[in-house]
Design a protein around this motif. Structure first.
Motif, PDB file in Angstrom:
ATOM      1  N   THR A  99       0.829  -1.208   0.000  1.00  0.00           N
ATOM      2  CA  THR A  99       0.000   0.000   0.000  1.00  0.00           C
ATOM      3  C   THR A  99       0.863   1.256   0.000  1.00  0.00           C
ATOM      4  O   THR A  99       2.024   1.245   0.401  1.00  0.00           O
ATOM      5  CB  THR A  99      -0.919   0.040   1.239  1.00  0.00           C
ATOM      6  OG1 THR A  99      -0.112   0.168   2.404  1.00  0.00           O
ATOM      7  CG2 THR A  99      -1.810  -1.183   1.314  1.00  0.00           C
ATOM      8  N   LYS A 101       0.494   3.777   1.942  1.00  0.00           N
ATOM      9  CA  LYS A 101       0.819   4.122   3.320  1.00  0.00           C
ATOM     10  C   LYS A 101       2.049   3.351   3.811  1.00  0.00           C
ATOM     11  O   LYS A 101       2.925   3.915   4.464  1.00  0.00           O
ATOM     12  CB  LYS A 101      -0.368   3.850   4.237  1.00  0.00           C
ATOM     13  CG  LYS A 101      -0.118   4.249   5.667  1.00  0.00           C
ATOM     14  CD  LYS A 101      -1.343   4.033   6.536  1.00  0.00           C
ATOM     15  CE  LYS A 101      -1.064   4.461   7.973  1.00  0.00           C
ATOM     16  NZ  LYS A 101      -2.239   4.306   8.824  1.00  0.00           N
ATOM     17  N   THR A 102       2.131   2.075   3.489  1.00  0.00           N
ATOM     18  CA  THR A 102       3.266   1.261   3.901  1.00  0.00           C
ATOM     19  C   THR A 102       4.568   1.812   3.317  1.00  0.00           C
ATOM     20  O   THR A 102       5.568   1.938   4.014  1.00  0.00           O
ATOM     21  CB  THR A 102       3.074  -0.206   3.472  1.00  0.00           C
ATOM     22  OG1 THR A 102       1.861  -0.688   4.040  1.00  0.00           O
ATOM     23  CG2 THR A 102       4.229  -1.078   3.895  1.00  0.00           C
ATOM     24  N   GLU A 105       5.421   5.173   4.960  1.00  0.00           N
ATOM     25  CA  GLU A 105       5.964   4.989   6.306  1.00  0.00           C
ATOM     26  C   GLU A 105       7.403   4.473   6.250  1.00  0.00           C
ATOM     27  O   GLU A 105       8.241   4.854   7.072  1.00  0.00           O
ATOM     28  CB  GLU A 105       5.080   4.044   7.124  1.00  0.00           C
ATOM     29  CG  GLU A 105       3.729   4.634   7.478  1.00  0.00           C
ATOM     30  CD  GLU A 105       3.821   5.866   8.378  1.00  0.00           C
ATOM     31  OE1 GLU A 105       4.670   5.877   9.292  1.00  0.00           O
ATOM     32  OE2 GLU A 105       3.044   6.811   8.158  1.00  0.00           O
ATOM     33  N   ARG A 124       4.465  13.739   8.810  1.00  0.00           N
ATOM     34  CA  ARG A 124       3.488  12.755   9.295  1.00  0.00           C
ATOM     35  C   ARG A 124       2.084  13.344   9.353  1.00  0.00           C
ATOM     36  O   ARG A 124       1.124  12.699   8.950  1.00  0.00           O
ATOM     37  CB  ARG A 124       3.893  12.235  10.670  1.00  0.00           C
ATOM     38  CG  ARG A 124       5.115  11.353  10.633  1.00  0.00           C
ATOM     39  CD  ARG A 124       5.391  10.687  11.961  1.00  0.00           C
ATOM     40  NE  ARG A 124       6.693  10.059  11.972  1.00  0.00           N
ATOM     41  CZ  ARG A 124       7.009   8.937  11.337  1.00  0.00           C
ATOM     42  NH1 ARG A 124       6.098   8.307  10.645  1.00  0.00           N
ATOM     43  NH2 ARG A 124       8.225   8.448  11.394  1.00  0.00           N
ATOM     44  N   LEU A 127       0.621  13.909   5.719  1.00  0.00           N
ATOM     45  CA  LEU A 127       0.244  12.632   5.102  1.00  0.00           C
ATOM     46  C   LEU A 127      -0.980  12.037   5.795  1.00  0.00           C
ATOM     47  O   LEU A 127      -1.910  11.558   5.134  1.00  0.00           O
ATOM     48  CB  LEU A 127       1.415  11.643   5.148  1.00  0.00           C
ATOM     49  CG  LEU A 127       2.618  11.976   4.261  1.00  0.00           C
ATOM     50  CD1 LEU A 127       3.756  10.999   4.523  1.00  0.00           C
ATOM     51  CD2 LEU A 127       2.249  11.990   2.800  1.00  0.00           C
ATOM     52  N   GLY A 128      -0.990  12.083   7.112  1.00  0.00           N
ATOM     53  CA  GLY A 128      -2.111  11.521   7.864  1.00  0.00           C
ATOM     54  C   GLY A 128      -3.413  12.263   7.637  1.00  0.00           C
ATOM     55  O   GLY A 128      -4.489  11.656   7.582  1.00  0.00           O
ATOM     56  N   TYR A 132      -3.397   9.789   3.478  1.00  0.00           N
ATOM     57  CA  TYR A 132      -3.799   8.443   3.877  1.00  0.00           C
ATOM     58  C   TYR A 132      -5.306   8.199   3.793  1.00  0.00           C
ATOM     59  O   TYR A 132      -5.720   7.120   3.359  1.00  0.00           O
ATOM     60  CB  TYR A 132      -3.291   8.108   5.279  1.00  0.00           C
ATOM     61  CG  TYR A 132      -1.780   8.027   5.390  1.00  0.00           C
ATOM     62  CD1 TYR A 132      -0.965   7.839   4.274  1.00  0.00           C
ATOM     63  CD2 TYR A 132      -1.166   8.139   6.620  1.00  0.00           C
ATOM     64  CE1 TYR A 132       0.405   7.767   4.394  1.00  0.00           C
ATOM     65  CE2 TYR A 132       0.210   8.058   6.753  1.00  0.00           C
ATOM     66  CZ  TYR A 132       0.999   7.876   5.631  1.00  0.00           C
ATOM     67  OH  TYR A 132       2.354   7.797   5.749  1.00  0.00           O
ATOM     68  N   GLY A 136      -4.173   6.034   1.019  1.00  0.00           N
ATOM     69  CA  GLY A 136      -3.284   5.278   1.895  1.00  0.00           C
ATOM     70  C   GLY A 136      -3.376   3.774   1.735  1.00  0.00           C
ATOM     71  O   GLY A 136      -2.380   3.073   1.821  1.00  0.00           O
ATOM     72  N   GLU A 137      -4.573   3.248   1.496  1.00  0.00           N
ATOM     73  CA  GLU A 137      -4.757   1.794   1.399  1.00  0.00           C
ATOM     74  C   GLU A 137      -4.676   1.264  -0.033  1.00  0.00           C
ATOM     75  O   GLU A 137      -4.824   0.067  -0.263  1.00  0.00           O
ATOM     76  CB  GLU A 137      -6.082   1.395   2.040  1.00  0.00           C
ATOM     77  CG  GLU A 137      -6.134   1.684   3.541  1.00  0.00           C
ATOM     78  CD  GLU A 137      -4.959   1.084   4.311  1.00  0.00           C
ATOM     79  OE1 GLU A 137      -4.628  -0.098   4.073  1.00  0.00           O
ATOM     80  OE2 GLU A 137      -4.369   1.796   5.141  1.00  0.00           O
TER      81      GLU A 137
END
Length: 172
Positions: A99, A101-102, A105, A124, A127-128, A132, A136-137
């Protein structure tokens, strides 16, 4: 004919290159680390292929690895090129389906230690907050221009500086 013996490999500590024969040699650096190298020629180019460090790779194992590489050469295969291709395929396979997000990160874990704490928090948070929830997924390979525009559209007119930074962070 082989020149090195297990005892010689273990006891020798002077920096230099010690030939075993048929392209295999032990390289000892100035700091004392020992590594195995197989030197060969493929299509007119000289190549040096690392086989590992001593004592993790014994003389016997280094000889077997060099023999395997010689067999590939006899079949017209570049052993170092084959190794690089296999490593590339493994990286691609490992990341396929990962993903966004992965991956983001992972990027943060890698780069944030060199940033100021404030800068890392800004990354962070942006992005959050903005990225995301929308992409994100999604698998990385499915993220395209339309998804990025969907992330940026709500913030572009209200906070263009943030939108520019978010766009840059998505690209990175």
């Amino acid at each position: 004919m082989s020149k090195l013996t297990p005892k010689l490999v273990k006891e020798t500590s002077a920096p230099g290159t010690y030939q075993d024969g048929r392209g295999l040699f032990l390289k000892i650096s100035a700091s004392g680390t020992k590594s195995w190298v197989f030197r060969y020629s493929f299509q007119g180019d000289r190549r040096d292929m690392g086989l590992g460090s001593f004592p993790a790779v014994s003389l016997r194992d280094a000889r077997l690895a060099a023999d395997k590489a010689r067999l590939e050469l006899a079949q017209g295969i570049d052993p170092l090129g084959k190794r690089h291709q296999l490593q590339h395929e493994a990286r691609t396979k490992r990341r396929k389906g990962t993903t966004f997000k992965t991956e983001a990160e992972l990027f943060l874990r890698t780069h944030a230690p060199s940033w100021s704490p404030r800068h890392a928090v800004q990354w962070r948070n942006s992005l959050g907050t903005h990225v995301y929830p929308r992409i994100g997924e999604l698998p990385v390979e499915q993220v395209d221009t339309d998804q990025v525009l969907d992330v940026l559209a709500p913030i572009w007119s209200t906070t263009p500086v943030t939108a520019t930074r978010v766009r840059n962070r998505i690209e990175l």
